[in-house]
Design a protein around this motif. Structure first.
Motif, PDB file in Angstrom:
ATOM      1  N   CYS A 322       5.927  23.845  -7.971  1.00  0.00           N
ATOM      2  CA  CYS A 322       5.630  24.909  -6.867  1.00  0.00           C
ATOM      3  C   CYS A 322       5.788  26.317  -7.367  1.00  0.00           C
ATOM      4  CB  CYS A 322       6.671  24.817  -5.663  1.00  0.00           C
ATOM      5  SG  CYS A 322       6.633  23.260  -4.821  1.00  0.00           S
ATOM      6  N   CYS A 345       2.341  24.012  -4.122  1.00  0.00           N
ATOM      7  CA  CYS A 345       2.822  23.032  -4.786  1.00  0.00           C
ATOM      8  C   CYS A 345       1.627  22.014  -5.327  1.00  0.00           C
ATOM      9  CB  CYS A 345       3.899  22.198  -4.043  1.00  0.00           C
ATOM     10  SG  CYS A 345       5.182  22.824  -3.419  1.00  0.00           S
ATOM     11  N   ASN A 347       0.676  18.608  -8.164  1.00  0.00           N
ATOM     12  CA  ASN A 347       1.067  17.579  -8.850  1.00  0.00           C
ATOM     13  C   ASN A 347       0.920  17.738 -10.221  1.00  0.00           C
ATOM     14  OD1 ASN A 347       1.917  16.091  -6.564  1.00  0.00           O
ATOM     15  ND2 ASN A 347      -0.116  14.883  -6.310  1.00  0.00           N
ATOM     16  N   ASN A 484       0.346  21.853  -0.225  1.00  0.00           N
ATOM     17  CA  ASN A 484       0.460  20.909  -1.239  1.00  0.00           C
ATOM     18  C   ASN A 484      -0.766  20.439  -1.703  1.00  0.00           C
ATOM     19  OD1 ASN A 484       3.207  20.716  -1.109  1.00  0.00           O
ATOM     20  ND2 ASN A 484       3.103  19.061   0.609  1.00  0.00           N
ATOM     21  N   ASN A 485      -1.299  20.796  -2.943  1.00  0.00           N
ATOM     22  CA  ASN A 485      -2.359  20.360  -3.685  1.00  0.00           C
ATOM     23  C   ASN A 485      -3.626  20.870  -3.156  1.00  0.00           C
ATOM     24  OD1 ASN A 485      -1.233  18.697  -5.923  1.00  0.00           O
ATOM     25  ND2 ASN A 485      -0.608  17.203  -4.092  1.00  0.00           N
TER      26      ASN A 485
END
Length: 534
Positions: A322, A345, A347, A484-485
């Motif tokens: 992140c 954040c 992956n 996220n992503n």
């Protein structure tokens, strides 16, 4: 010659057997074995442009060539430090014990090229670019460097210096491979001169050329003492020196260079020697055999590199995490659409170490649309977002099992910042990190000539703009996007470009700067880099 090649192969097998002996029980059980040579790190320092001393013509090229060879042939994670002043050199050296803490099986190489000097009492000094003649207080003592290195918790350290290193050196006396490999050491390979020895019209200094030739021609485990012998045979007149730093406690082992082809190998499962199970008695139902336990799979780690065979592109593994995306009010050169700062954040993913080059484009597409610097090492440019997508489609077709795509805008900025808070991709000094309008001559340059960031990625700032996969929305940050992503807004015709170019104002090469173009737009300062998706 056939018997010599066979003898060489047998010696290599013998060395690997010696090192891997304890692991053969795992092989016999059919489990994959990964030879643990540890990771290899390199700090490569090249001081060429001095403020008060003579300029050294080949040093920058020497440092870049050494760093590139260590990365490409030996898998080193390389930090390149060019034209560093005293504060920057001392800070970088002093951070090594923190950055390499608890890495007991790893190795560290420090390469230094620049001015050096013997001071009063025979003390040795390296001279940063702001060194002042006859002022030892502006230099860096090799005794201080040795003391720092003794606190770095790695297995082996080699200082390869195209300069003086004024300590008493003694050669390794141990000859057994496993003893040399397993026992810690701090050794020095020094040219012995007060500056790199130059030859007319040569690309590299004498010391650097000998080092590069010896490492380039090697395909087996190579001890530091053996490297010294190879270099001395090439240029006996230059008389390099090699040995332990005698005041160091580590004085038994030796540094080893491990070629890529000997790293991360898996042993094939051994054939089973068990007798077949007896047939079941009549009327007994045979139960299905249990599926075999899955073999352990090595997870990628930061610094790992994979090469795409179809194009020759190198991909660096970027671990997930992140970060704070965007820029704060007051950052010089900031545009409104760079904020507000928000947490994102992503992956882990594999990202091209360099921007796609003209040679790589030509391998896949069969042409070269570039307008600048026609040559294989230069970044391809004059390509639209749609052109890049077609390249990726063809690359995916020619590469089994993997998909190739453009990075999302979030992935791009995360990889650019590499865990840091600098304004540019790797720090706050754009002249070290980027080609921009003030240092580029308004033209692109071969990939990888600027300093990499902490993830080992080059030219994230400057050289050519880089297409991202996302659509552009000026208000996307302010309306509260996906944490996220994220992959950008669902609508909009324009596509994101990042990183600035060799023709950009320096502030447009910042990590947070974002711009846009139509997907069919082409110009000779726009290229791209690639994500490899497994």
């Amino acid at each position: 010659m056939a018997w010599q090649q066979k003898s060489k192969r047998l010696r290599m097998i013998g060395l690997l057997l010696l090192f891997l002996g304890p692991a053969w029980s795992a092989v016999a059980a059919g489990q994959p074995v990964l030879p643990d040579f540890g990771r290899q790190y390199a700090l490569v320092i090249g001081n060429q442009s001095y403020k008060n001393l003579d300029e050294l013509p080949t040093v920058r090229t020497d440092a870049q060539d050494v760093g590139r060879l260590l990365e490409e042939l030996y898998g080193f994670k390389v930090e390149l430090l060019l034209d560093a002043d005293r504060d920057r050199m001392l800070w970088t050296l002093s951070q090594l014990p923190k950055r390499l803490a608890d890495r007991g099986r790893d190795s560290l190489l420090i390469y230094y090229a620049g001015h050096s000097q013997l001071g009063r009492g025979g003390a040795g000094y390296w001279q940063p670019v702001d060194a002042v003649q006859n002022n030892e207080g502006s230099w860096i003592s090799t005794d201080l460097i040795s003391n720092i290195l003794k606190t770095v918790r790695v297995r082996h350290i080699l200082v390869a210096t195209d300069a003086a290193y004024a300590v008493s050196l003694r050669l390794p006396s141990e000859t057994r491979f496993q003893k040399l490999l397993e026992t810690p050491s701090i050794t020095v390979l020094a040219s012995g001169g007060d500056k790199p020895a130059q030859e007319p019209e040569a690309r590299n200094s004498s010391f650097a050329r000998s080092l590069l030739l010896a490492l380039r021609d090697n395909h087996e485990l190579l001890a530091g003492s053996k490297l010294f012998e190879l270099m001395r045979r090439q240029r006996p007149q230059s008389m390099p020196r090699y040995g332990y730093i005698t005041q160091a406690e580590q004085a038994q082992g030796d540094f080893f260079f491990v070629p890529r082809q000997l790293q991360y190998r898996e042993a094939a499962p051994a054939a089973s020697k068990e007798r077949p199970a007896p047939a079941p008695p009549p009327q007994q139902k045979k139960m299905p055999a249990a599926p075999p336990a899955p073999a352990a799979v090595r997870q990628p780690q930061q610094g790992d590199i994979l090469v795409n065979a179809a194009s020759g592109m190198e991909f660096v593994y970027v671990p997930g995490g992140c970060f704070k995306m965007g820029s704060s009010l007051g950052e010089k050169g900031r545009f409104l659409w760079e904020g507000p700062v928000h947490e994102v954040c992503v992956n882990g993913f594999w990202l091209g170490k360099y921007e796609v080059t003209q040679a790589q484009w030509q391998k896949i597409m069969g042409d070269n649309p570039s307008g600048f610097g026609k040559g294989g090492e230069y970044p391809v440019e004059n390509v639209s977002w749609e052109d890049a997508k077609e390249f990726l489609r063809r690359l995916t077709q020619r590469s089994s099992g993997r998909i190739y795509r453009l990075p999302s805008e979030a992935e791009w900025e995360y990889a650019c910042r590499a865990g840091g808070s600098g304004k540019y991709c790797g720090g706050d000094n754009p002249d070290l990190l980027a080609w921009h309008e003030e240092n580029s001559g308004n033209q692109t340059h071969p990939a990888g000539r600027r300093q990499a960031n902490a993830f080992g990625l080059h030219d994230m700032s400057g050289n050519v703009w880089e297409w991202c996969g996302d659509r552009f929305d000026q208000a996307y940050y302010s309306v509260g996007g996906v944490r996220n992503n994220p992959h950008g807004p669902a609508g909009g015709g324009e596509r994101v470009v990042r990183g600035g170019s060799a023709g950009s104002r320096v502030y447009n090469c910042r990590a947070a700067f974002r711009y846009k173009n139509q997907p069919d737009y082409r110009e000779n300062m726009i290229g791209f880099r690639v994500v490899m998706q497994e």
